[in-house]
Write an enzyme that holds these catalytic residues in place. Structure first.
Site, short mmCIF file in Angstrom:
data_model
loop_
_atom_site.label_atom_id
_atom_site.label_comp_id
_atom_site.label_asym_id
_atom_site.label_seq_id
_atom_site.Cartn_x
_atom_site.Cartn_y
_atom_site.Cartn_z
CB THR A 1 79.43 26.24 34.97
OG1 THR A 1 79.14 27.27 34.01
CG2 THR A 1 79.07 24.89 34.38
CE1 TYR B 1 68.05 30.95 30.96
CE2 TYR B 1 65.82 30.19 30.50
CZ TYR B 1 66.94 30.21 31.31
OH TYR B 1 66.94 29.49 32.47
CD1 TRP B 2 66.37 38.45 24.13
CD2 TRP B 2 66.05 38.17 26.33
NE1 TRP B 2 65.10 38.88 24.45
CE2 TRP B 2 64.88 38.73 25.79
CE3 TRP B 2 66.08 37.91 27.71
CZ2 TRP B 2 63.75 39.02 26.57
CZ3 TRP B 2 64.97 38.19 28.49
CH2 TRP B 2 63.82 38.74 27.91
CE LYS C 1 73.03 17.53 42.63
NZ LYS C 1 73.36 18.72 41.88
CG ASP D 1 73.76 25.52 39.71
OD1 ASP D 1 73.61 24.42 39.14
OD2 ASP D 1 73.16 26.57 39.38
P1 ADP Z 1 68.50 20.37 41.58
O1 ADP Z 1 68.47 21.82 41.97
O2 ADP Z 1 69.75 19.98 40.87
O3 ADP Z 1 67.23 19.85 40.97
P2 ADP Z 1 67.68 19.34 44.16
O4 ADP Z 1 66.31 19.88 44.02
O5 ADP Z 1 67.80 17.90 44.50
O6 ADP Z 1 68.65 19.54 42.92
O7 ADP Z 1 68.40 20.21 45.28
C1 ADP Z 1 69.79 20.26 45.40
C2 ADP Z 1 70.16 20.23 46.87
O8 ADP Z 1 69.53 21.34 47.52
C3 ADP Z 1 69.69 19.00 47.60
O9 ADP Z 1 70.62 17.94 47.50
C4 ADP Z 1 69.59 19.52 49.02
O10 ADP Z 1 70.86 19.46 49.63
C5 ADP Z 1 69.18 20.98 48.82
N1 ADP Z 1 67.73 21.16 49.02
C6 ADP Z 1 66.77 21.31 48.08
N2 ADP Z 1 65.54 21.48 48.65
C7 ADP Z 1 65.74 21.45 49.98
C8 ADP Z 1 64.90 21.62 51.15
N3 ADP Z 1 63.57 21.81 51.08
N4 ADP Z 1 65.47 21.55 52.36
C9 ADP Z 1 66.80 21.36 52.50
N5 ADP Z 1 67.64 21.21 51.46
C10 ADP Z 1 67.15 21.26 50.23
#
Ligand code: ADP
Length: 305
Positions: free
Chosen positions: A30, A100-101, A221, A254
């Site tokens: 957060t 983690y702690w 996402k 995040d």
């Molecule tokens: P979380 O971290 O919550 O698991 P994601 O893995 O879906 O979520 O990634 C969050 C956001 O990061 C995605 O919606 C995208 O916008 C961006 N992202 C993650 N991996 C890539 C990548 N290889 N290329 C471009 N954007 C990425």
């Protein structure tokens, strides 16, 4: 001006830079969202609600929040507990291991220490981690606070961020996560979280579950594949430009949330907000660690726009 209160835990982050060398930062799901939201929307008032200790690391965190222009009026002090801490080690294949702690950190007492309510805010943001660190009495207190806030027109945003080791068992986590969804207006359910927590294997199942609990704006996402957005009865997919050289995916989700909300609370529609959220996430995964140094962050974002 929109005013948002973001509730959760920020920890000391120690990253292995060599066999005997650690670098120190401050991060937490957060908190990462608060930092990126504020960096992208200077005219939104962002307060971080948490508890910190009386130790020197807690003092340093307060200074960091000042640097990021995050309001500290909702940061409470515990006399007898410290900041939580985590350590990240990356092996030669880029695989990360976390330790983690945090079990008895100051932040676990936030609702016990909190004075006042959310009456100064328009939006309240929290996550499954914010919920998991509280005992049940404090969780109920939190939902009372949210009920009062929503009754006065406040909007609530939730990211489930499921961390199994913070919960006694999955049933427990499901129960409280469902309660959080049922008290939220906007939610960011993650594919991995929903697979682990509910066994959902596709976006439709995730959407159905969250919509049935009354959430009106749902953002799912899916890495570089794209972002699904459901707003009332409409559904759209916003493409994401793939980052070829990903340095570190810590805080990608995040950062996306922070970028999305910065645009949304500034009056942008859901698709523009998702495109912007994706740019913020693309920037963050191009650098190591959860919080990218400010100048590098602004330069990278500007180059993507
Ligand atoms: P979380 O971290 O919550 O698991 P994601 O893995 O879906 O979520 O990634 C969050 C956001 O990061 C995605 O919606 C995208 O916008 C961006 N992202 C993650 N991996 C890539 C990548 N290889 N290329 C471009 N954007 C990425």
């Amino acid at each position: 001006m929109s005013r948002i209160v973001i509730f959760g835990e920020c920890m000391v982050e120690l990253v292995n830079r060599g066999a005997d060398t650690l670098s120190k930062g401050y991060a937490g799901d957060t908190y990462n969202t608060a930092v990126y939201l504020k960096r992208c929307a200077r005219d939104i008032s962002v307060s971080y609600l948490t508890a910190i200790g009386a130790d020197f690391l807690s003092d340093e965190l307060l200074f960091k929040m000042g640097d990021e222009e995050i309001n500290t009026d909702q940061v409470y002090r515990s006399e007898d507990r410290n900041l939580g801490l985590y350590m990240v080690r990356t092996d030669k294949h880029g695989e990360r291991t976390f330790a983690y702690w945090r079990a008895n950190s100051a932040a676990t007492q936030t609702l016990n220490l909190m004075r006042g309510d959310l009456s100064n805010a328009d939006v309240f943001y929290f996550s499954g981690i914010s919920l998991a660190i509280l005992d049940e009495v404090q969780r109920l207190k939190l939902f009372d606070l949210i009920d009062g806030f929503r009754a006065k027109g406040g909007k609530v945003v939730f990211d489930p961020n499921y961390r199994p080791r913070l919960w006694p068992g999955p049933e427990h986590a499901q129960l409280w996560t469902d309660k959080a969804y049922s008290h939220s207006d906007i939610a960011f359910p993650g594919g991995d979280d929903h697979l682990a927590l509910y066994g959902h294997t596709d976006v439709d199942a995730i959407h159905q579950h969250v919509a049935d609990l009354g959430v009106k704006e749902i953002i799912v996402k899916n890495g570089a594949v794209g972002v699904h957005i459901y707003e009332q009865d409409s559904h759209c997919i916003v493409p994401v430009e793939r980052v070829e050289t990903v340095v570190d995916t810590t805080a990608a989700g995040d950062a996306f949330n922070g970028g999305y909300l910065s645009a949304r609370l500034s009056g942008k529609d859901v698709t523009d907000s998702a495109s912007f959220g994706a740019k913020v996430a693309a920037t963050v995964i191009s650098y190591p660690g959860a919080i990218v140094e400010k100048d590098a962050f602004y330069k990278h974002i500007a180059a993507l726009s």
